[in-house]
Design a protein around this motif. Structure first.
Motif, PDB file in Angstrom:
ATOM      1  N   GLY A   6     -27.023 -17.144  15.010  1.00 49.68           N
ATOM      2  CA  GLY A   6     -27.202 -18.220  13.741  1.00 49.68           C
ATOM      3  C   GLY A   6     -28.326 -19.348  14.281  1.00 49.68           C
ATOM      4  O   GLY A   6     -29.077 -19.218  14.969  1.00 49.68           O
TER       5      GLY A   6
ATOM      6  N   ASN B  30     -25.597 -21.830   8.643  1.00 50.91           N
ATOM      7  CA  ASN B  30     -25.238 -20.480   8.384  1.00 50.91           C
ATOM      8  C   ASN B  30     -23.842 -20.265   7.498  1.00 50.91           C
ATOM      9  O   ASN B  30     -23.617 -19.304   7.311  1.00 50.91           O
ATOM     10  CB  ASN B  30     -24.705 -19.769   9.793  1.00 50.91           C
TER      11      ASN B  30
ATOM     12  N   TRP C   1     -19.020 -10.858  10.596  1.00 48.85           N
ATOM     13  CA  TRP C   1     -20.495 -11.587  10.291  1.00 48.85           C
ATOM     14  C   TRP C   1     -20.217 -12.985  10.698  1.00 48.85           C
ATOM     15  O   TRP C   1     -21.350 -13.633  10.978  1.00 48.85           O
ATOM     16  CB  TRP C   1     -20.549 -11.510   8.610  1.00 48.85           C
ATOM     17  N   ASP C   2     -19.034 -13.673  10.504  1.00 50.31           N
ATOM     18  CA  ASP C   2     -18.897 -15.085  11.356  1.00 50.31           C
ATOM     19  C   ASP C   2     -19.448 -15.033  12.819  1.00 50.31           C
ATOM     20  O   ASP C   2     -20.078 -15.967  13.247  1.00 50.31           O
ATOM     21  CB  ASP C   2     -17.612 -15.370  11.072  1.00 50.31           C
TER      22      ASP C   2
ATOM     23  N   ARG D 241     -23.251 -14.449  13.041  1.00 56.79           N
ATOM     24  CA  ARG D 241     -23.767 -15.723  12.670  1.00 56.79           C
ATOM     25  C   ARG D 241     -23.766 -16.800  13.756  1.00 56.79           C
ATOM     26  O   ARG D 241     -24.688 -17.616  13.863  1.00 56.79           O
ATOM     27  CB  ARG D 241     -23.416 -16.271  11.279  1.00 56.79           C
ATOM     28  N   GLU D 242     -22.717 -16.679  14.510  1.00 53.52           N
ATOM     29  CA  GLU D 242     -22.669 -17.301  15.804  1.00 53.52           C
ATOM     30  C   GLU D 242     -23.665 -16.929  16.851  1.00 53.52           C
ATOM     31  O   GLU D 242     -24.299 -17.835  17.321  1.00 53.52           O
ATOM     32  CB  GLU D 242     -21.432 -17.389  16.369  1.00 53.52           C
TER      33      GLU D 242
ATOM     34  N   TRP E 280     -33.274 -11.935   5.944  1.00 51.65           N
ATOM     35  CA  TRP E 280     -31.803 -12.402   6.078  1.00 51.65           C
ATOM     36  C   TRP E 280     -31.921 -13.648   6.523  1.00 51.65           C
ATOM     37  O   TRP E 280     -30.871 -14.024   7.034  1.00 51.65           O
ATOM     38  CB  TRP E 280     -31.149 -11.655   6.929  1.00 51.65           C
TER      39      TRP E 280
ATOM     40  N   THR F 263     -32.608 -20.439   8.902  1.00 47.05           N
ATOM     41  CA  THR F 263     -31.165 -20.212   9.500  1.00 47.05           C
ATOM     42  C   THR F 263     -30.670 -18.913   8.876  1.00 47.05           C
ATOM     43  O   THR F 263     -31.042 -18.587   7.730  1.00 47.05           O
ATOM     44  CB  THR F 263     -30.159 -21.254   9.058  1.00 47.05           C
ATOM     45  N   VAL F 264     -29.878 -18.128   9.894  1.00 50.86           N
ATOM     46  CA  VAL F 264     -29.352 -16.725   9.307  1.00 50.86           C
ATOM     47  C   VAL F 264     -28.574 -17.172   8.240  1.00 50.86           C
ATOM     48  O   VAL F 264     -27.586 -17.860   8.192  1.00 50.86           O
ATOM     49  CB  VAL F 264     -28.373 -16.039  10.419  1.00 50.86           C
ATOM     50  N   ASN F 265     -28.770 -16.303   7.048  1.00 49.59           N
ATOM     51  CA  ASN F 265     -27.990 -16.711   5.664  1.00 49.59           C
ATOM     52  C   ASN F 265     -26.794 -15.964   5.494  1.00 49.59           C
ATOM     53  O   ASN F 265     -26.408 -15.025   6.385  1.00 49.59           O
ATOM     54  CB  ASN F 265     -28.905 -16.601   4.471  1.00 49.59           C
ATOM     55  N   ASN F 266     -26.148 -16.326   4.638  1.00 48.94           N
ATOM     56  CA  ASN F 266     -24.593 -15.947   4.365  1.00 48.94           C
ATOM     57  C   ASN F 266     -24.486 -15.110   3.131  1.00 48.94           C
ATOM     58  O   ASN F 266     -23.581 -14.426   2.953  1.00 48.94           O
ATOM     59  CB  ASN F 266     -23.723 -17.170   3.867  1.00 48.94           C
TER      60      ASN F 266
ATOM     61  N   ALA G 114     -29.652  -7.126   9.769  1.00 49.98           N
ATOM     62  CA  ALA G 114     -28.477  -7.856   9.001  1.00 49.98           C
ATOM     63  C   ALA G 114     -27.522  -6.963   8.105  1.00 49.98           C
ATOM     64  O   ALA G 114     -26.936  -7.396   7.342  1.00 49.98           O
ATOM     65  CB  ALA G 114     -28.746  -9.467   8.435  1.00 49.98           C
TER      66      ALA G 114
END
Length: 812
Positions: free
Chosen positions: A241, A513, A233-234, A237-238, A427, A310-313, A195
């Motif tokens: 994610g 996410n 990045w959106d 994360r899909e 991440w 969960t993949v974080n922000n 990431a």
């Protein structure tokens, strides 16, 4: 050389003997299954260096027991290689920068559109010899033992099996070789950088001083296709994610913890999960799933705890804007003094069209912050300015230690303490429950230490909008603008665990996410630096759907009996396949359809299919979803399209509805509907088709129907696909290892599925078996105790041993 190797597969009758042995032995103090000591050494026979018992249950899940960390990892590598040796060999080739030598410079991997030559240069840059040796030396002794054991297990599998007998995908492949501990570290660094640097491959290998030809053409990227665009990045994360819900005692039917984990990861390549159960008596008894090459459970459960990620922000890198010396674009100014960039020449062996091997060399440049990167039109290297990437995760050598601490924890306090102390998660957020009914959310990962004050002082004006979304470009001209360090942080330049978001509740926490802000809307997490967690921003549809469904269940307003969650209800949340944004806009769309009496044929077709659609992506749903997703992707970012815009005071219920009183919005919707109809026509889908006829997973001659849809459309069961021809869509990412965990007096009660199955070998009986179960939504009860394992109808066992002299053997 012939290697003495024997193995024994126990018959089904061993289940009775195992049950009797357990009854006689009694329970250990930690409820871990007992294991026999290592075989006694016969006179004159070399001692065992590694020994592991590998038992298999239904769907090929290995239960691996050993008396020490090195032996456990040895068993993991052997079992994983039995199922996925070609996949692992391919990944070792990649992280060593050797793809061009074997496959040519312009070819691409199945999971990437980046040419091999670029990939090779990238991994030769981040996995240079000095960095890899430093990383290996930084591992604690038990983790080094695991690395060494894993390498031994993989190499022994190759030698015992023989190159001629490997699966067809890698049989006698020139790229399949024995590996070293350094190769394992390269693989770990690849995961750590996923990431961060891993999203800057093109930007890193394309960075050349002004006037020099780049490795690839300097073409300005399209919006959303480069890592300095929040939309990038959106989308990531899909693709990689996840959703997670952790329920505490106030929310569950039995008053104990309950967990749902649904990571959405690639169905191809090294980021595929692998199910396994690991036991070191008295230390470790964890079951779940791990990424390929990981000798440790990443997502799973033990006797008292269950957790998922969960993949974080948060951001895990910073970019530093370098003011250059006017006379030399390879010198930059820091605190008024010129500094020469570091130059490193990297060599890559390349296979030519004639099969001959030649060496290509490139020189790459780095500042004190990290390698120089170029994104044309965004981060350019010209006579006055350049940009350098600081990847905090390339100094994170604690991932194995982190998951070891989590999997061996007995209490929630121990679990939290391991995360806070180690800060080794690269991440991913962590959500967990314990048997006593606590629910935990932690957003504790490796994040560059950029405080709010530093953000205000050090982000140049053109980049302040990006910083507000969590992407940071800092001035490189002042050393005061370099990331700081908390006193309790395990490495320089990052936040300490105690400084990062967490929440413990007795009702619930969740994440899909988005940032830490709304892990529970009743207790919002606010006040953190933007690089950690952004507040008051519109949430993903999956976040809103998850919160809404949990809230309705606990309020008793979802039409079901009671006000507590049961496991079947939690599973229905995971795989209900509602399309959240359809619920927000479809009434308005259909109203528009009814008002357009004189609409064109495309609009009429789209409206007719959407009117018949049940707003789900279940196998028996009609193909209205194809029209909806084509509509949605075209209107979601149209200015003014929402009837009720996003309101930070009501983030779960806004935005919603379509502003069709606005002629521009209404026109945009009509045009999008017509374009969606044209897309479906080009796809060649029969108008009588069901969703299960269209979205498929190919397994040899089988084409297995797969439910679910795009996470960006607000589908909790996020599934991504590509065109497969003949009106079909092939699944390539999405829901992967999915588990529900609850507890009772007998310990963890677990149902799970690995959506794409255990093995990547088409000849394996575990190539498609779980995929078929996932298609049918038939959850699989996981055998965890010794009695459950030996009672499994597919139970078999073998013991693998490496002697101190390097030979392989096993007990009869």
């Amino acid at each position: 050389m012939t290697i003495p190797f024997q193995y024994h597969r126990a018959p089904r009758l061993l289940a009775l003997a195992g049950a009797i042995a357990i009854a006689l032995a009694g329970c250990s103090s930690d409820d871990s299954p007992a294991t026999k000591p290592a075989d006694p050494v016969k006179p004159g026979e070399p001692a065992a260096k590694y020994q592991a018992e590998i038992s298999r249950t239904s769907f090929g899940v290995p239960h691996i027991k050993a008396n020490d960390e090195g032996s456990l990892a040895y068993g993991v590598a052997y079992a994983y290689s039995q199922d996925n040796v070609c996949l692992l060999a391919d990944e070792f080739t990649t992280v060593s920068g050797e793809r061009s030598r074997h496959f040519g410079p312009t070819a691409t991997r199945q999971t990437s559109d980046i040419p091999n030559l670029q990939t090779d240069f990238f991994y030769r840059i981040i996995n240079d010899e000095e960095s890899v040796k430093t990383a290996l030396a930084a591992h604690a002794a038990p983790m080094k033992a695991m690395i060494e054991g894993y390498v031994a297990g993989y190499n022994d599998y190759l030698e015992k099996t023989g190159m001629n007998n490997l699966p067809a995908a890698c049989r006698n492949g020139s790229w399949v070789r024995k590996v070293t501990e350094l190769d394992m570290v390269k693989l770990l660094r690849r995961y750590a950088a996923e990431a961060s640097s891993g999203q800057f491959i093109g930007a890193m290998v394309g960075a050349t001083p002004p006037g020099q030809a780049p490795l690839m053409p300097a073409v300005p990227p399209k919006a959303g296709t480069h890592p300095m665009d929040p939309a990038y990045w959106d989308a990531m994360r899909e693709r990689t994610g996840s959703n997670a819900v952790a329920l505490g005692k106030d929310a569950t039917d039995n008053g104990q913890g309950m967990l749902l984990g649904t990571p959405h990861f690639p169905w191809r390549g090294a980021l595929r999960f692998y199910q396994m159960h690991l036991t070191i008596p008295g230390k470790l008894d964890a079951m779940g799933a791990a990424l390929g090459g990981m000798p440790m459970v990443n997502i799973g459960f033990n006797q008292t705890l269950a957790w998922t990620h969960t993949v974080n922000n948060s951001a895990h890198f910073t970019v530093h804007m370098l003011a250059l010396d006017p006379g030399d674009p390879t010198k930059y100014i820091v605190d008024g003094k010129p500094q020469a960039m570091t130059r490193k020449t990297v060599n890559v062996e390349v296979k030519g069209a004639d099969g001959a091997i030649a060496t290509q060399s490139r020189t790459f440049y780095s500042s004190q912050y990290g390698p120089v990167v170029v994104i044309p039109g965004q981060l350019d290297w010209n006579a006055g300015m350049a940009y350098s990437l600081n990847d905090a995760n390339l100094a994170n050598h604690r991932m194995l230690e982190q998951w070891y601490g989590m999997t061996t924890a007995r209490t929630m306090d121990e679990f939290k303490g391991a995360i806070d102390r180690t800060v080794g998660l690269p991440w991913v957020n962590t959500l967990a429950v314990d048997k006593d009914g606590s629910a935990l959310f932690m957003d504790v990962t490796v994040v560059p230490h950029v405080s709010t004050a530093k953000q205000q002082a050090c982000v140049p004006a053109p980049f302040k909008p990006l910083a507000a979304r969590g992407l940071f470009v800092l001035s490189g001209a002042s050393s005061a603008c370099a990331p700081g360090t908390d006193s309790g942080a395990p490495q320089p330049g990052i936040f300490a665990g105690a400084s990062l978001p967490r929440l413990v509740r007795s009702d619930y926490v969740q994440n899909s996410n988005d940032s830490a802000w709304l892990s529970n809307p009743q207790a919002p997490l606010t006040g953190f630096p933007d690089i950690v967690s952004v507040d008051n921003v519109e949430q993903f549809g999956r976040t809103r759907l998850g919160i809404t469904q949990v809230q309705k269940r606990l309020a008793g307003t979802d039409g079901l009996a009671g006000r507590k969650m049961t496991i079947p209800q939690l599973q229905a949340l995971a795989l209900g396949n509602r399309v959240y944004y359809a619920d927000q806009v479809m009434d308005d769309v259909l109203a528009l359809c009814r008002s357009d009496a004189g609409a064109g044929a495309d609009l009429v077709t789209a409206c007719a299919r959407l009117n018949q659609w049940d707003r789900t992506v279940n196998l028996d749903s009609n193909i209205g979803y194809l029209y909806f997703t084509g509509l949605w992707e075209r209107i979601v970012r149209v200015p003014g399209v929402w009837a009720v815009p996003f309101n930070p005071a009501d983030p779960v219920n806004t935005p919603r509805g379509l502003n069709l009183d606005n002629p521009a919005s209404a026109t945009a919707v009509r045009q999008a509907l017509a374009a969606a109809a044209q897309d479906v026509a080009k796809l060649g889908v029969s108008q009588d088709a069901r969703w299960g006829d269209v979205q498929l997973a190919t397994r040899g001659a089988k084409r297995i129907p797969i439910h679910g849809g795009k996470g960006g459309d607000g589908v909790y069961n996020a599934i991504g696909n590509v065109l497969a021809g003949d009106g079909k869509l092939e699944v390539i990412y999405g829901t992967s290892y999915i588990q529900t965990v609850s507890f009772n007096q007998d310990g963890p009660q677990v149902q799970a599925m690995l959506a794409y199955s255990q093995s990547t070998d088409p000849a394996s009986k575990h190539f498609a078996d779980q995929t078929e179960r996932f298609s049918k939504k038939e959850w699989i009860t996981q055998p965890y105790t010794e009695a459950q394992i030996k009672a499994d109808p597919a139970f078999s066992t073998m013991t693998v041993t490496r002697k101190a002299d390097g030979t392989l053997a096993a007990k009869p």
